[in-house]
Design a protein around this motif. Sequence first.
Motif, mmCIF file in Angstrom:
data_model
loop_
_atom_site.group_PDB
_atom_site.id
_atom_site.type_symbol
_atom_site.label_atom_id
_atom_site.label_comp_id
_atom_site.label_asym_id
_atom_site.label_seq_id
_atom_site.Cartn_x
_atom_site.Cartn_y
_atom_site.Cartn_z
ATOM 1 N N SER A 173 9.198 -9.363 0.344
ATOM 2 C CA SER A 173 8.377 -8.259 0.830
ATOM 3 C C SER A 173 7.667 -7.527 -0.305
ATOM 4 O O SER A 173 8.306 -6.977 -1.206
ATOM 5 C CB SER A 173 9.258 -7.265 1.604
ATOM 6 N N GLY A 200 11.260 -9.082 8.507
ATOM 7 C CA GLY A 200 11.018 -7.809 9.176
ATOM 8 C C GLY A 200 12.260 -6.945 9.333
ATOM 9 O O GLY A 200 12.219 -5.734 9.093
ATOM 10 N N VAL A 207 -0.326 -4.767 3.982
ATOM 11 C CA VAL A 207 -1.067 -3.532 4.257
ATOM 12 C C VAL A 207 -0.263 -2.318 3.799
ATOM 13 O O VAL A 207 -0.802 -1.402 3.156
ATOM 14 C CB VAL A 207 -1.404 -3.416 5.762
ATOM 15 N N VAL A 208 1.024 -2.314 4.111
ATOM 16 C CA VAL A 208 1.866 -1.181 3.713
ATOM 17 C C VAL A 208 2.018 -1.139 2.193
ATOM 18 O O VAL A 208 2.012 -0.058 1.588
ATOM 19 C CB VAL A 208 3.250 -1.261 4.393
ATOM 20 N N ASN A 266 2.459 -11.864 7.943
ATOM 21 C CA ASN A 266 2.773 -11.173 6.684
ATOM 22 C C ASN A 266 1.829 -10.009 6.380
ATOM 23 O O ASN A 266 2.096 -9.212 5.489
ATOM 24 C CB ASN A 266 2.755 -12.164 5.513
ATOM 25 N N TRP A 267 0.741 -9.898 7.133
ATOM 26 C CA TRP A 267 -0.249 -8.874 6.803
ATOM 27 C C TRP A 267 0.282 -7.436 6.910
ATOM 28 O O TRP A 267 -0.141 -6.580 6.121
ATOM 29 C CB TRP A 267 -1.512 -9.044 7.662
ATOM 30 N N PRO A 268 1.211 -7.119 7.866
ATOM 31 C CA PRO A 268 1.707 -5.728 7.882
ATOM 32 C C PRO A 268 2.415 -5.350 6.580
ATOM 33 O O PRO A 268 2.281 -4.222 6.098
ATOM 34 C CB PRO A 268 2.688 -5.716 9.064
ATOM 35 N N ASP A 269 3.147 -6.294 6.010
ATOM 36 C CA ASP A 269 3.840 -6.050 4.740
ATOM 37 C C ASP A 269 2.843 -5.779 3.622
ATOM 38 O O ASP A 269 3.030 -4.864 2.819
ATOM 39 C CB ASP A 269 4.709 -7.271 4.404
ATOM 40 N N THR A 318 5.598 -10.282 15.399
ATOM 41 C CA THR A 318 4.492 -11.240 15.255
ATOM 42 C C THR A 318 4.778 -12.381 14.272
ATOM 43 O O THR A 318 4.153 -13.445 14.369
ATOM 44 C CB THR A 318 3.215 -10.517 14.784
ATOM 45 N N ILE A 358 6.484 -4.688 13.254
ATOM 46 C CA ILE A 358 5.364 -5.592 13.569
ATOM 47 C C ILE A 358 5.636 -6.998 13.055
ATOM 48 O O ILE A 358 5.341 -7.994 13.738
ATOM 49 C CB ILE A 358 4.054 -5.048 12.971
ATOM 50 N N VAL A 359 6.203 -7.105 11.847
ATOM 51 C CA VAL A 359 6.541 -8.421 11.290
ATOM 52 C C VAL A 359 7.550 -9.124 12.187
ATOM 53 O O VAL A 359 7.447 -10.333 12.447
ATOM 54 C CB VAL A 359 7.092 -8.271 9.857
ATOM 55 N N ALA A 409 5.858 -1.424 9.679
ATOM 56 C CA ALA A 409 5.473 -2.784 9.288
ATOM 57 C C ALA A 409 6.577 -3.778 9.601
ATOM 58 O O ALA A 409 6.314 -4.907 10.054
ATOM 59 C CB ALA A 409 5.149 -2.817 7.793
#
Length: 212
Positions: free
Chosen positions: A41, A106, A172-173, A167-170, A164, A160-161, A157
Amino acid sequence: MSGGHEVDAGSPEKRKTLWVVLWLNVAIAIGFFAVGYFADSNALLANGLDNSSDAIVYALSLLALTRSRVWQRGAARFSGIMLLVFAAGVIFDAVRRFVEGSDPGGFMMLAMAAVAAIVNLICLRMLQRTKEKDVSMRAATTFSFNDFIANGGIIIAGIIVMLTGANWPDLVVGIAVACIALYGGVQILRDAHHDIHDEKGTEHEGGDQFRL
């Protein structure tokens, strides 16, 4: 918001507060690095670096208790520059993970962020009970507030991970934490700069009173 007993900035309680906050941040940073490595992460590693820089700031604040106001400003400037460097490093790592790919866990993100949020809230409350904060203590409070916000982002995040598998939420955060750090660094440097004018104003007023 803090309420209750206030801690005098010049008392032994201030030193005790900084020592407690310092070691809590060291422990949380170690946890973020360990869990972030196994969870793959960027957001957790970013917060590990953030809490590490926090610990250094608190150590500098402890040294500043017995130092001059000029030294305190120097310590605050150092912490502000550290945040700017940290932000650049996190953004670089996020771009690398975007290009090469990553598989963040996640549940591990959510669990670690929840524990860190509780610890950072404790740190923030302790620092807010300190009255007559000098520039180094204001910097310490800024760090803890930034951390608490970042922990909430990681929890979202992580959820969401988990739902879904992306990996994009990780990422983005992770970048968001870097932006928070960037803003915090600028604020700390600005506060240190304003403190120079405040000190000059105090000296000028003192000189006027003496002449009268």
